[in-house]
Design a protein around this motif. Structure first.
Motif, PDB file in Angstrom:
ATOM      1  N   TRP A  11       0.815  -1.214   0.000  1.00 49.99           N
ATOM      2  CA  TRP A  11       0.000   0.000   0.000  1.00 49.99           C
ATOM      3  C   TRP A  11       0.861   1.282   0.000  1.00 49.99           C
ATOM      4  N   ARG A  44      -2.735  -4.812   1.235  1.00 50.96           N
ATOM      5  CA  ARG A  44      -2.876  -3.607   2.076  1.00 50.96           C
ATOM      6  C   ARG A  44      -1.782  -3.519   3.136  1.00 50.96           C
ATOM      7  N   THR A 104      -8.919  -0.269   7.717  1.00 48.91           N
ATOM      8  CA  THR A 104      -9.499  -0.382   6.378  1.00 48.91           C
ATOM      9  C   THR A 104     -10.242  -1.709   6.306  1.00 48.91           C
ATOM     10  N   VAL A 107      -9.292  -5.506   3.341  1.00 48.74           N
ATOM     11  CA  VAL A 107      -8.238  -6.478   3.655  1.00 48.74           C
ATOM     12  C   VAL A 107      -8.885  -7.854   3.667  1.00 48.74           C
ATOM     13  N   ASP A 302     -11.083   4.863   3.806  1.00 48.41           N
ATOM     14  CA  ASP A 302     -11.650   4.072   2.706  1.00 48.41           C
ATOM     15  C   ASP A 302     -12.559   4.922   1.816  1.00 48.41           C
TER      16      ASP A 302
END
Ligand SMILES: Cc1cc2nc3c(=O)[nH]c(=O)nc-3n(C[C@H](O)[C@H](O)[C@H](O)COP(=O)(O)OP(=O)(O)OC[C@H]3O[C@@H](n4cnc5c(N)ncnc54)[C@H](O)[C@@H]3O)c2cc1C
Length: 451
Positions: A11, A44, A104, A107, A302
């Motif tokens: 990420w 991620r 987040t 994932v 997000d």
């Protein structure tokens, strides 16, 4: 199976490495014939945990079926490629929530077990692995084993937090928590400096199931460590206003996407300083409890797709460490002083209290305080600064989080993860040829040889 040779990253978009990608469509094809491979969920993790330079990376995203959901008991069984976003869509309307969630929802279940992720409730509820009832693990020889805290327990705790290096997690059975509404009751508390922030985070009268603090990383002198503690819990039905309607209803979040890379200079001391001052004033003023959806509370970032482009083409490093109780205040203060003295602005700085250390042999959390900083890569000077931060962390008996890491040294890793020797014995027993390896593992010499 066909492979695609492609440059990919985590990420943080650093490092970028060429890997051989293989994407099985079915559970039965989850193992590859490659000599060296690593599973990848949603990519991620920030650094090189899900990279395997010039070697095989197994994409698990298509192996994502939800297999069983016991609505009475709140138990979910799913293939490890399923994302938390996919799971939430199904469980929230039925009155259940994830026991632990990272910041987040994009994932995979496998990634959450492999990194033994933590959420804002670690000080109350522990980390992800504490709520996993069982997993099915696919070993290097192709055999499948059921593992849990009571069956093949050693292998289970080597896999929880084991960064994909013991095998491929195929299935996960998870215990959920009951909720009465899809909303959160939240309250903010402003602190003028680090001392006050620690007092807030230690104050049981202020604490809630989920508690995390935002820090103004550019504040210096008497304002060093000023921030806002954000506390919340799943709202009970009797906390909702009259005429609220269906308490468990969710509405789709509108999301925007960063359409291009921001130039490297856009995030600088001035722009971040202005943002921080505004944020501190605006959010610090929310001293009365307020209601918000679970999405904006748990997953604010997000809402902006590809927000990692904010940091420009060279990417960024997220530096996350934990400093144990007792010396946490001194350690975190030293880290913030080093950071603010470097005039390298961190767009995001988050402080959180951890509860007791979990049972995963390579799990990150330990009783203490964790600090996370997002630092754009402008030049090599950043890496010199991060080495200095490592020294502070080591001096205080803390550790750096592998799921965020892209640059730690093998020596520092050994010093920070004292249970590595126990882990290696189990790794050597189930994967004697060290088939499961990654760029992170080779950089930190994890899984190589004996101690
Ligand atoms: C915005 C943001 C917020 C975050 N917040 C938090 C947070 O609050 N707390 C926290 O703990 N983490 C946090 N993270 C990190 C993230 O939760 C972890 O890195 C997680 O592992 C990512 O899952 P993934 O599916 O993307 O895994 P990947 O990045 O694809 O892989 C991560 C690791 O898991 C292994 N893995 C993945 N799938 C499998 C499988 N099926 N079998 C075996 N190994 C597997 C990989 O080999 C790799 O070592 C955050 C990340 C982002 C981008």
């Amino acid at each position: 199976m066909a492979t695609l040779v492609k440059a990919i990253s985590g990420w943080g978009r650093y490092p970028l490495q060429t890997c051989e990608l293989e994407r099985p469509e079915r559970y039965a094809d989850l193992l590859s014939d490659a000599d060296s491979l690593i599973a990848r969920g949603q990519g991620r993790s920030y650094g090189d945990a899900a990279l395997n330079e010039n070697r095989r990376v197994l994409l698990t995203e298509r192996v994502n079926r939800l297999l069983e959901f016991d609505i009475e008991k709140g138990v979910l069984r799913a293939e490890a490629g399923a994302t938390l976003a996919e799971i939430l869509e199904v469980i929230v309307p039925k009155g259940w929530f994830l026991p632990v969630t990272p910041g987040t929802k994009f994932v995979s279940l496998g990634g959450c077990v492999a990194a033994d992720v933590h959420g804002k409730n670690h000080h109350n509820d522990g980390s992800f692995g504490d709520h996993v009832i069982a997993i099915e693990l696919i070993l290097a020889d192709g055999s499948r084993v059921a593992c849990s805290a009571s069956e093949n327990a050693e292998l289970f705790w080597a896999t929880v937090g084991g960064m994909g290096l013991t095998g491929i997690i195929g299935e996960v059975k998870l215990k959920l928590i009951p909720i009465q509404s899809s909303h959160m009751m939240v309250q903010h508390h402003a602190a003028a400096n680090l001392e006050q922030l620690f007092q807030l985070l230690q104050n049981p009268a202020m604490d809630d199931r989920y508690t995390v603090a935002w820090i103004d990383s550019l504040a210096t002198g008497k304002n060093l460590g000023r921030g806002i503690a954000m506390c919340g819990h799943h709202a009970a039905v009797d906390e909702l206003p009259a005429g609220f309607g269906n308490a468990l209803a969710t509405k789709p979040e509108r999301s925007r996407t960063m359409p291009f890379d921001l130039p490297g200079w856009a995030l600088n001391t001035l722009s971040i300083g202005a943002f921080n001052a505004l944020f501190y004033r605006r959010e610090g003023n929310k001293q009365q409890p307020f209601l918000t959806g679970y999405d904006p509370y748990f997953y604010p970032l997000d809402a902006i797709g590809h927000w990692n482009r904010l940091y420009g083409k060279r990417g960024f490093v997220q530096y996350q460490c934990v400093i144990p109780d007792g010396v946490a205040f001194d350690g975190i203060r030293a880290l913030l002083q080093e950071l603010s003295g470097s005039r390298r602005p961190s767009f995001l700085a988050v402080l959180k209290r951890f509860g007791a250390q979990g049972r995963g042999l390579l799990s990150f959390p330990m009783a203490g305080y964790t600090l996370a900083l997002d630092l754009p890569i402008r030049d090599e000077g950043l890496f010199a600064l991060l080495n200095k931060l490592d020294e502070i962390v080591l001096r205080h008996g803390g550790r750096v989080y592998l799921a965020k890491d892209a640059r730690l040294s093998a020596d520092s890793f050994r010093a920070m993860y004292p249970r590595y020797g126990e882990w290696l014995k189990i790794k050597n027993a189930v994967d004697p040829q060290n088939r499961f390896s990654s760029s992170l593992a080779r950089r930190l010499q994890i899984g190589e040889g004996t101690l």
